[in-house]
Design a protein around this motif. Structure first.
Motif, PDB file in Angstrom:
ATOM      1  N   MET A 143      -1.591  -3.577   8.836  1.00 18.66           N
ATOM      2  CA  MET A 143      -3.254  -3.873   8.556  1.00 18.66           C
ATOM      3  C   MET A 143      -2.725  -1.464   7.983  1.00 18.66           C
ATOM      4  SD  MET A 143      -6.453  -4.712   8.510  1.00 18.66           S
ATOM      5  CE  MET A 143      -6.355  -6.101   9.435  1.00 18.66           C
ATOM      6  N   VAL A 144      -2.449  -0.662   8.230  1.00 17.28           N
ATOM      7  CA  VAL A 144      -2.202   0.393   7.926  1.00 17.28           C
ATOM      8  C   VAL A 144      -1.161   0.085   6.483  1.00 17.28           C
ATOM      9  CG1 VAL A 144      -1.047   2.289   7.626  1.00 17.28           C
ATOM     10  CG2 VAL A 144      -2.485   1.533  10.376  1.00 17.28           C
ATOM     11  N   ASN A 145      -0.449  -0.972   6.461  1.00 19.02           N
ATOM     12  CA  ASN A 145       0.893  -0.762   5.358  1.00 19.02           C
ATOM     13  C   ASN A 145      -0.516  -1.502   3.699  1.00 19.02           C
ATOM     14  OD1 ASN A 145       2.380   0.383   6.343  1.00 19.02           O
ATOM     15  ND2 ASN A 145       3.535  -1.837   6.445  1.00 19.02           N
ATOM     16  N   ILE A 146      -1.132  -2.183   4.177  1.00 21.09           N
ATOM     17  CA  ILE A 146      -2.127  -2.969   3.304  1.00 21.09           C
ATOM     18  C   ILE A 146      -2.802  -2.051   2.262  1.00 21.09           C
ATOM     19  CG2 ILE A 146      -3.262  -4.454   2.495  1.00 21.09           C
ATOM     20  CD1 ILE A 146      -0.585  -5.883   2.474  1.00 21.09           C
ATOM     21  N   ILE A 147      -3.648  -1.484   3.382  1.00 20.25           N
ATOM     22  CA  ILE A 147      -4.778  -0.364   3.081  1.00 20.25           C
ATOM     23  C   ILE A 147      -4.386   0.647   2.452  1.00 20.25           C
ATOM     24  CG2 ILE A 147      -6.189   0.546   4.091  1.00 20.25           C
ATOM     25  CD1 ILE A 147      -7.103  -0.920   6.251  1.00 20.25           C
ATOM     26  N   SER A 148      -3.648   1.036   2.836  1.00 19.23           N
ATOM     27  CA  SER A 148      -2.570   2.471   2.153  1.00 19.23           C
ATOM     28  C   SER A 148      -2.185   1.322   0.563  1.00 19.23           C
ATOM     29  CB  SER A 148      -1.392   2.739   2.925  1.00 19.23           C
ATOM     30  OG  SER A 148      -0.609   3.861   1.852  1.00 19.23           O
ATOM     31  N   ILE A 149      -1.528   0.648   0.971  1.00 21.92           N
ATOM     32  CA  ILE A 149      -1.610   0.236  -1.062  1.00 21.92           C
ATOM     33  C   ILE A 149      -1.993   0.025  -1.542  1.00 21.92           C
ATOM     34  CG2 ILE A 149      -0.303  -1.647  -2.270  1.00 21.92           C
ATOM     35  CD1 ILE A 149       1.987  -1.778   0.201  1.00 21.92           C
ATOM     36  N   ALA A 150      -3.078  -1.003  -0.792  1.00 19.45           N
ATOM     37  CA  ALA A 150      -4.905  -1.087  -2.157  1.00 19.45           C
ATOM     38  C   ALA A 150      -5.268   0.291  -2.245  1.00 19.45           C
ATOM     39  CB  ALA A 150      -5.497  -2.128  -1.320  1.00 19.45           C
ATOM     40  N   SER A 151      -5.322   1.155  -1.399  1.00 19.69           N
ATOM     41  CA  SER A 151      -6.392   1.786  -2.055  1.00 19.69           C
ATOM     42  C   SER A 151      -5.665   2.743  -2.588  1.00 19.69           C
ATOM     43  CB  SER A 151      -6.385   3.035  -0.832  1.00 19.69           C
ATOM     44  OG  SER A 151      -5.207   3.258   0.070  1.00 19.69           O
ATOM     45  N   GLU A 152      -4.142   2.632  -3.277  1.00 14.90           N
ATOM     46  CA  GLU A 152      -2.826   4.437  -3.603  1.00 14.90           C
ATOM     47  C   GLU A 152      -3.338   3.537  -4.907  1.00 14.90           C
ATOM     48  OE1 GLU A 152       0.634   4.579  -2.657  1.00 14.90           O
ATOM     49  OE2 GLU A 152       0.067   5.016  -0.823  1.00 14.90           O
ATOM     50  N   LEU A 153      -3.544   1.483  -4.936  1.00  8.23           N
ATOM     51  CA  LEU A 153      -4.019   0.897  -6.935  1.00  8.23           C
ATOM     52  C   LEU A 153      -4.741   0.736  -6.884  1.00  8.23           C
ATOM     53  CD1 LEU A 153      -0.774  -1.823  -6.184  1.00  8.23           C
ATOM     54  CD2 LEU A 153      -0.230   0.467  -7.001  1.00  8.23           C
ATOM     55  N   GLY A 154      -6.053   1.408  -6.500  1.00 11.94           N
ATOM     56  CA  GLY A 154      -7.461   0.892  -7.029  1.00 11.94           C
ATOM     57  C   GLY A 154      -7.845  -0.502  -6.725  1.00 11.94           C
ATOM     58  N   TYR A 155      -7.223  -0.803  -5.246  1.00 11.95           N
ATOM     59  CA  TYR A 155      -8.212  -2.323  -4.786  1.00 11.95           C
ATOM     60  C   TYR A 155      -9.178  -2.051  -4.029  1.00 11.95           C
ATOM     61  CZ  TYR A 155      -5.183  -4.558  -8.496  1.00 11.95           C
ATOM     62  OH  TYR A 155      -4.662  -4.629  -9.236  1.00 11.95           O
ATOM     63  N   LEU A 156      -9.296  -0.801  -3.407  1.00 12.54           N
ATOM     64  CA  LEU A 156     -10.097  -0.107  -2.136  1.00 12.54           C
ATOM     65  C   LEU A 156     -11.043   0.967  -1.676  1.00 12.54           C
ATOM     66  CD1 LEU A 156     -10.576  -1.531   1.135  1.00 12.54           C
ATOM     67  CD2 LEU A 156      -8.781  -0.216   1.477  1.00 12.54           C
ATOM     68  N   ASN A 157     -12.205   0.495  -2.202  1.00 20.07           N
ATOM     69  CA  ASN A 157     -12.786   1.917  -2.196  1.00 20.07           C
ATOM     70  C   ASN A 157     -13.251   2.459  -0.837  1.00 20.07           C
ATOM     71  OD1 ASN A 157     -14.482   3.833  -3.649  1.00 20.07           O
ATOM     72  ND2 ASN A 157     -16.008   2.888  -3.314  1.00 20.07           N
ATOM     73  N   ILE A 158     -12.514   3.231  -0.732  1.00 21.49           N
ATOM     74  CA  ILE A 158     -13.261   3.913   0.682  1.00 21.49           C
ATOM     75  C   ILE A 158     -13.500   5.668   0.567  1.00 21.49           C
ATOM     76  CG2 ILE A 158     -12.060   4.897   3.560  1.00 21.49           C
ATOM     77  CD1 ILE A 158      -9.749   3.312   2.463  1.00 21.49           C
ATOM     78  N   PRO A 159     -14.683   5.476   0.998  1.00 20.02           N
ATOM     79  CA  PRO A 159     -15.935   6.115   0.790  1.00 20.02           C
ATOM     80  C   PRO A 159     -15.107   7.655   1.853  1.00 20.02           C
ATOM     81  CG  PRO A 159     -17.323   4.726   1.811  1.00 20.02           C
ATOM     82  CD  PRO A 159     -15.777   4.155   1.415  1.00 20.02           C
ATOM     83  N   ASP A 160     -15.204   9.034   1.251  1.00 21.17           N
ATOM     84  CA  ASP A 160     -14.357  10.085   1.815  1.00 21.17           C
ATOM     85  C   ASP A 160     -15.066  10.562   3.041  1.00 21.17           C
ATOM     86  OD1 ASP A 160     -13.870  11.081  -0.802  1.00 21.17           O
ATOM     87  OD2 ASP A 160     -14.976  12.186  -1.123  1.00 21.17           O
ATOM     88  N   ASN A 161     -14.440  10.636   4.062  1.00 20.78           N
ATOM     89  CA  ASN A 161     -14.715  10.900   5.470  1.00 20.78           C
ATOM     90  C   ASN A 161     -15.349   9.464   6.641  1.00 20.78           C
ATOM     91  OD1 ASN A 161     -14.367  14.081   5.048  1.00 20.78           O
ATOM     92  ND2 ASN A 161     -15.999  13.928   4.361  1.00 20.78           N
ATOM     93  N   THR A 162     -14.376   8.762   5.682  1.00 22.99           N
ATOM     94  CA  THR A 162     -15.259   7.146   6.705  1.00 22.99           C
ATOM     95  C   THR A 162     -13.980   6.913   7.992  1.00 22.99           C
ATOM     96  OG1 THR A 162     -16.269   6.483   4.740  1.00 22.99           O
ATOM     97  CG2 THR A 162     -15.689   4.552   6.133  1.00 22.99           C
ATOM     98  N   LEU A 163     -12.445   7.136   7.533  1.00 21.15           N
ATOM     99  CA  LEU A 163     -11.563   6.638   7.745  1.00 21.15           C
ATOM    100  C   LEU A 163     -10.909   8.231   8.355  1.00 21.15           C
ATOM    101  CD1 LEU A 163      -8.668   4.342   5.535  1.00 21.15           C
ATOM    102  CD2 LEU A 163     -10.485   4.197   7.066  1.00 21.15           C
ATOM    103  N   ILE A 164     -10.343   7.392   9.652  1.00 19.53           N
ATOM    104  CA  ILE A 164     -10.299   8.469  10.822  1.00 19.53           C
ATOM    105  C   ILE A 164      -9.228   7.949  11.867  1.00 19.53           C
ATOM    106  CG2 ILE A 164     -12.618   9.715  11.126  1.00 19.53           C
ATOM    107  CD1 ILE A 164     -12.725   7.941  14.197  1.00 19.53           C
ATOM    108  N   GLU A 165      -8.004   8.544  12.089  1.00 15.99           N
ATOM    109  CA  GLU A 165      -7.283   8.807  12.906  1.00 15.99           C
ATOM    110  C   GLU A 165      -7.504   7.655  14.024  1.00 15.99           C
ATOM    111  OE1 GLU A 165      -4.505   8.703  12.021  1.00 15.99           O
ATOM    112  OE2 GLU A 165      -4.478   9.059  10.095  1.00 15.99           O
TER     113      GLU A 165
END
Length: 533
Positions: free
Chosen positions: A240-262
């Motif tokens: 899940m972490v890998n796919i989300i990382s790839i998709a967000s880097e390539l512009g396929y996933l829009n994550i609002p600022d300060n939404t994701l946390i560890e």
């Protein structure tokens, strides 16, 4: 797993290169990849791989196959991104040529010209392929559905399907997964509305959502809903972490600022202000949700007030594993929702009819699905008026020769599964698997004895060692009887002057095997070991 070779004269192109996961009785096997013997035998004619989308059953075998057939890969942007990550894990990024292809773009390789056509699926950037050759045009849909309101990007390019159909299509290879289901597959946006309803009804609970890692649209909708309700989002599970990382880097996933946390930051927020997106929706024993349900996850503990949402349907064969996870979650007093939170990524009957009606293929070749699914698509094609002689139900390994004058299966090539076990690829075959199944079912007995060189006189033993057969301390009388039987039998053999090791081993196996069967109705593997001094 999916892999199809197209051949014309001195050119071969390959569509998809997927893997399959092992069955329950494939002990120790990690993955199953396709047998590529035919491609290796004709490696000089293989021009490239064309990949329809980024799911494991379509790209998973590439790192293994490319070691032996290193040819270029052609795919859309997100698919190449996922492939790049996979090749990077195998230290192959600098060894393989990859080309990002846009929808509508044509690639010329040998005698073939291949066009990528926009489709919808449960992962973005899915494509159908129009494969042009002197024999005619073959359209391969890949995995698809017709979604007029996708979460990201455009709807399927039905106009292009229609244009190709007007020019004439020799054959259609169409996704059969949902061919038994009438009607249309629901839009992905329906799940987004369900999430909004779930979040609004459970404002005082922590929410954990399990879904497929590759379903980027689903993840986007979970993130959007979490942001709307003021919740922080934690992503858990390696894939899940890998796919989300790839998709967000390539512009396929829009994550609002300060939404994701560890995950380590969870303790800094109230439960009702957090959402976890996790792997494990199919009950995989090592996935994050399974570890949470079993209480062995190092950073997340299931609490009585938690709400767990299964945003997926069990893949056939995984029902027991999923049911076990749900039961484990209920035992920890969590609330579980597993209905109305998933839509399929595959076309139902009306969508399949639409593609057939647009393309008007001369031949139908149902693909992707169990035989019953492909048979159902054959029924749909016949319902649309196709000649039953032109509906071709072929099997893995069949060589289908097709042109405007006819189509027939003219031979077979090696096909099936090659097992991956650890670092070994193909070194575990049917004989080894049969031994593993034998060991798993009945265990093993090892008989050790020492003979004097030359004379063959018994110096030590026979000693019995067993594993997986019986608990020795609880079956002392049985083992004592077996020991007594062997002592008598080996003494008899030496008295008769039999010194041939093969004969001695056979006698030991036969006599001990017969004794064990009579006493236990089991047939453990028996291995005599003779040492000479």
């Amino acid at each position: 797993m999916n892999i199809t070779a197209f051949e014309y004269e001195d050119s071969i192109i390959v569509v998809d290169c997927g893997l399959a996961f092992p069955e329950d009785d494939m002990y120790g096997i990690d993955l199953c990849i396709p047998d590529i013997t035919y491609l290796k035998d004709n490696i000089d004619r293989v021009k490239g791989f064309f990949i329809t989308h980024g799911h494991e059953d379509h790209i998973g075998a590439l790192p293994y196959v490319l070691r032996e057939i290193n040819v270029p890969i052609y795919a859309t942007k997100l698919t190449i991104g996922i492939i790049d990550h996979k090749l990077g894990e195998h230290n192959m990024l600098n060894k393989v040529k990859r080309k990002v292809v846009k929808y509508g773009q044509h690639i010329n390789l040998g005698c073939f010209r291949v066009e990528f056509i926009k489709t919808n699926h449960s992962i973005q950037d899915a494509a159908a392929l129009a494969i042009y050759s002197p024999a005619g045009t073959v359209v391969h849909t890949g995995d698809f559905k017709v979604d007029y309101t996708p979460v990201y990007g455009d709807a399927i390019d039905l106009q292009r399907f229609g244009e190709i159909g007007k020019k004439g299509v020799l054959a259609l290879m169409c996704d059969s997964t949902n061919a038994e289901r009438p009607g249309f597959t629901m839009t992905e946006r329906k799940v987004g509305k369900t999430f909004e309803s779930i979040f609004s009804d459970h404002t005082h609970q922590r929410i954990i959502v399990a879904t497929f890692a590759s379903n980027v649209d689903r993840v986007q909708q979970i993130i959007n809903t979490a942001y709307k309700f003021g919740r922080k989002v934690v992503v858990e599970g390696r894939s899940m972490v890998n796919i989300i990382s790839i998709a967000s880097e390539l512009g396929y996933l829009n994550i609002p600022d300060n939404t994701l946390i560890e995950v380590d930051q969870l303790k800094n927020y109230p439960d009702e202000k957090t959402v976890l997106i996790t792997t494990g929706s199919q009950g995989e024993p090592l996935a994050a949700l399974s570890r949470m349900a079993n209480g062995i996850h190092r950073k997340v503990k299931i609490q009585p007030n938690d709400l767990i949402v299964f945003s997926s349907n069990p893949i056939p064969g995984n029902e027991k594993a999923v049911s076990k996870i749900i039961n484990d979650l209920y035992r920890q007093s969590a609330e579980v929702i597993f209905q109305d939170t998933h839509v399929s990524g595959h076309a139902c009957q009306e969508e399949i009819k639409l593609i057939y009606s647009l393309l008007h293929p001369k031949y139908a070749i149902p693909v992707h699905g169990e035989f019953k699914h492909r048979k159902a698509q054959a029924g749909v094609a016949a319902e649309l008026g196709m000649d039953k002689e032109h509906i071709l139900m072929i099997s893995s390994g069949d060589v289908l020769e097709i042109d405007e004058d006819g189509a027939e299966v003219v031979g077979k090539v090696p096909a099936g599964s090659v097992f991956v076990d650890g670092l070994g690829v193909g070194d575990v075959g049917n004989i080894v698997m049969r031994d593993r199944q034998h060991l798993a079912e009945d265990g093993i007995i090892i008989v050790v004895l020492t003979l004097q060189g030359g004379s063959g006189q018994l110096l030590a033993g026979p000693d019995i060692v067993s594993r997986g057969f019986v608990y020795v301390r609880g079956s002392e009388s049985l083992m004592d009887e077996a020991q007594h039987l062997l002592n008598e039998h080996v003494t008899d053999l030496t008295d008769r002057g039999i010194t041939d090791w093969g004969k001695i081993k056979t006698e030991i196996k036969d006599s001990l095997g017969e004794f064990v069967w009579k006493k236990t109705k089991r047939r453990p593997m028996i291995i005599p070991i003779i040492m000479e001094v």
